[in-house]
Design an enzyme around this catalytic site. Structure first.
Site, PDB file in Angstrom:
ATOM      1  N   GLU A  72      -9.436   6.774   3.943  1.00  0.00           N
ATOM      2  CA  GLU A  72     -10.336   5.810   4.581  1.00  0.00           C
ATOM      3  C   GLU A  72      -9.504   4.586   4.915  1.00  0.00           C
ATOM      4  O   GLU A  72      -8.472   4.339   4.284  1.00  0.00           O
ATOM      5  CB  GLU A  72     -11.450   5.418   3.603  1.00  0.00           C
TER       6      GLU A  72
ATOM      7  N   SER B 136       1.594  -9.889  -0.891  1.00  0.00           N
ATOM      8  CA  SER B 136       1.261  -8.460  -0.799  1.00  0.00           C
ATOM      9  C   SER B 136       1.627  -7.832   0.536  1.00  0.00           C
ATOM     10  O   SER B 136       1.860  -6.629   0.618  1.00  0.00           O
ATOM     11  CB  SER B 136      -0.230  -8.265  -1.070  1.00  0.00           C
TER      12      SER B 136
ATOM     13  N   LYS C 135       0.802  -1.228   0.000  1.00  0.00           N
ATOM     14  CA  LYS C 135       0.000   0.000   0.000  1.00  0.00           C
ATOM     15  C   LYS C 135       0.834   1.276   0.000  1.00  0.00           C
ATOM     16  O   LYS C 135       0.413   2.299  -0.522  1.00  0.00           O
ATOM     17  CB  LYS C 135      -0.963  -0.007   1.185  1.00  0.00           C
TER      18      LYS C 135
HETATM   19  C1  PLP Z   1      -5.156  -4.003   1.704  1.00  0.00           C
HETATM   20  C2  PLP Z   1      -4.443  -5.241   1.417  1.00  0.00           C
HETATM   21  C3  PLP Z   1      -4.837  -6.091   0.362  1.00  0.00           C
HETATM   22  C4  PLP Z   1      -6.060  -5.865  -0.479  1.00  0.00           C
HETATM   23  O1  PLP Z   1      -6.044  -4.702  -1.229  1.00  0.00           O
HETATM   24  P1  PLP Z   1      -5.779  -4.704  -2.802  1.00  0.00           P
HETATM   25  O2  PLP Z   1      -6.118  -3.309  -3.205  1.00  0.00           O
HETATM   26  O3  PLP Z   1      -6.685  -5.713  -3.421  1.00  0.00           O
HETATM   27  O4  PLP Z   1      -4.371  -5.039  -3.013  1.00  0.00           O
HETATM   28  C5  PLP Z   1      -4.083  -7.227   0.108  1.00  0.00           C
HETATM   29  N1  PLP Z   1      -3.005  -7.533   0.851  1.00  0.00           N
HETATM   30  C6  PLP Z   1      -2.580  -6.748   1.877  1.00  0.00           C
HETATM   31  C7  PLP Z   1      -1.389  -7.153   2.653  1.00  0.00           C
HETATM   32  C8  PLP Z   1      -3.289  -5.586   2.191  1.00  0.00           C
HETATM   33  O5  PLP Z   1      -2.878  -4.824   3.210  1.00  0.00           O
END
Ligand code: PLP
Length: 400
Positions: A117, A384, A95
């Site tokens: 948000e 992610s 993010k």
């Molecule tokens: C917020 C988040 C997501 C989901 O958000 P996307 O916009 O779909 O990437 C996925 N993995 C992690 C670690 C997150 O913090």
């Protein structure tokens, strides 16, 4: 489908086929246009590009490794599995890539105040972090229920100097927090930039956030060509709003040999109010500025959603995903809570990496698919984020 067209969307009005667009009150039309104009200028400005790269490297820790998961590969007995390590970034997830891009834009536009948000608090923490680093005032809207569930992240944001507004309307979760952030933006738009956290909302957000996140896929492409001298056969990523997956997928859209799978939250199963798999029960609708697949009832009321991972727990999905789904360029599937938890433990024990529960959905999908694929194949999974934030929640579910 023409793959060139795939990469050239959205059109000038922010449409991905029938999806996307700009469904906002009149007072937000001008600010969105101002944002788009500044973004177009920034895209062409070498100074902006240099700054963006600088902070991604020096502050966030890019490039992230493309790590060969040797023991997971052996265990599954199929293709070579590589992990794109977004979990190693500052603040623990992808993010921050988008937050750096947007705060640099805010600075160019002369804004002094940032709003955002947040659901689980991960985007709130990333936003509070960049706001602190650039010395800007920061207000984060968060549902009251989420504030309770994610106390530690609320405190984290406050430590970073942000004000956290607990939103008590409706279900007191992410959807209501977004409504409040939009209300604030309408009122304070002269001084304020709204850092939206995923490839969602009114044009230009879905395109802009995807372009800030495409660094994931650009790096992964370069890295796999270096390590394996060829493109991967399969990309897998979890899909909440859709930013980490779009970031990984986008630079490969023209490569027809590369298959892509997006993994949504199957929650407790595909029954109303028990999951967040928008492509398995969602339908066309407009929510929070854009047109996409939405989980709604027959009267257009937004349904409740459930997932063990807060980051995947939202009733709508980014419009570019909706379009890629319809074109069949990306396959969308879902993983249920229990399989995600099992994958969480598996990766921890096999690789010494504790993944975010969101990312564990992508790992679970790999565990399903890899045994059926040949050893000559290559998979890249987007890790992610890291799972530190999820440890207490998992501890409550799994006794060790
Ligand atoms: C917020 C988040 C997501 C989901 O958000 P996307 O916009 O779909 O990437 C996925 N993995 C992690 C670690 C997150 O913090």
């Amino acid at each position: 489908m023409s793959s060139v067209a795939a990469k050239n969307l959205p059109d000038a009005q922010g449409h991905f086929g029938p999806y996307g667009g700009r469904f906002v009150p009149e007072t937000l039309v001008h600010p969105l246009q101002e944002l788009e104009n500044e973004y177009r200028r920034a895209q062409k400005d070498p100074v902006f590009k240099r700054e963006f790269k600088y902070y991604l490297k020096e502050f966030c820790g890019r490039p992230t490794p493309l790590y060969f998961a040797e023991r997971l590969t052996k265990e599954l007995g199929g293709p070579k599995i590589y992990l794109k390590r977004e979990d190693l970034l500052h603040t623990g997830a992808h993010k921050i890539n988008n937050c750096i891009g947007q705060i640099l834009l805010a600075k160019r536009m002369g804004k002094t105040r940032i709003i955002a948000e947040t659901g689980a608090g991960q985007h709130g923490v990333a936003t509070a972090t960049v706001a602190a680093m650039f010395g800007m005032k920061c207000v984060v809207y968060m549902g009251a229920v989420d504030c309770q569930r994610q106390e530690l992240n609320v405190y984290r944001m406050k430590m970073l100097g942000a004000e956290v507004v607990s939103v008590k309307a409706g279900q007191q979760t992410l959807k209501e927090a977004i409504n409040e952030a939009m209300r604030d933006w309408v009122t304070n738009v002269r001084t304020t930039h709204y850092i939206l956290g995923t490839v969602y909302g009114a044009h230009p957000y879905p395109e802009m956030v995807r372009n800030f996140q495409r660094v994931i896929g650009d790096e992964a492409r370069r890295q796999i060509l270096e390590k394996e001298k060829r493109l991967p056969d399969l990309l897998i990523a979890c899909v909440g709003g859709g930013s980490n997956s779009m970031g990984l997928f986008y630079p490969f859209l023209d490569d027809q040999s590369v298959k892509m799978v997006g993994v949504e939250a199957g929650g407790l199963g595909i029954k109303p109010n028990q999951h967040a798999a928008r492509f398995h029960g969602g339908s066309l609708g407009v929510l929070q500025g854009t047109r996409s697949y939405i989980l709604q009832d027959e009267y257009g009321q937004i349904q409740l959603t459930h997932s063990v991972s807060a980051g995947l727990d939202y009733a709508a999905v980014g419009p570019e995903h909706a379009w890629l789904h319809d074109q069949k360029r990306v396959e969308y599937t879902y993983i249920k809570d229990d399989a995600a938890l099992a994958a969480f433990m598996k990766l921890a024990r096999l690789e010494g990496i504790i993944p975010a529960l969101e990312s564990a959905h992508a790992i679970a999908e790999v565990m399903k698919r890899a045994p059926k694929l040949g050893e000559d194949k290559l998979i890249i999974v987007n890790l992610s984020g890291r799972g530190d934030k999820d440890v207490s929640q998992v501890a409550a579910k799994i006794k060790l």
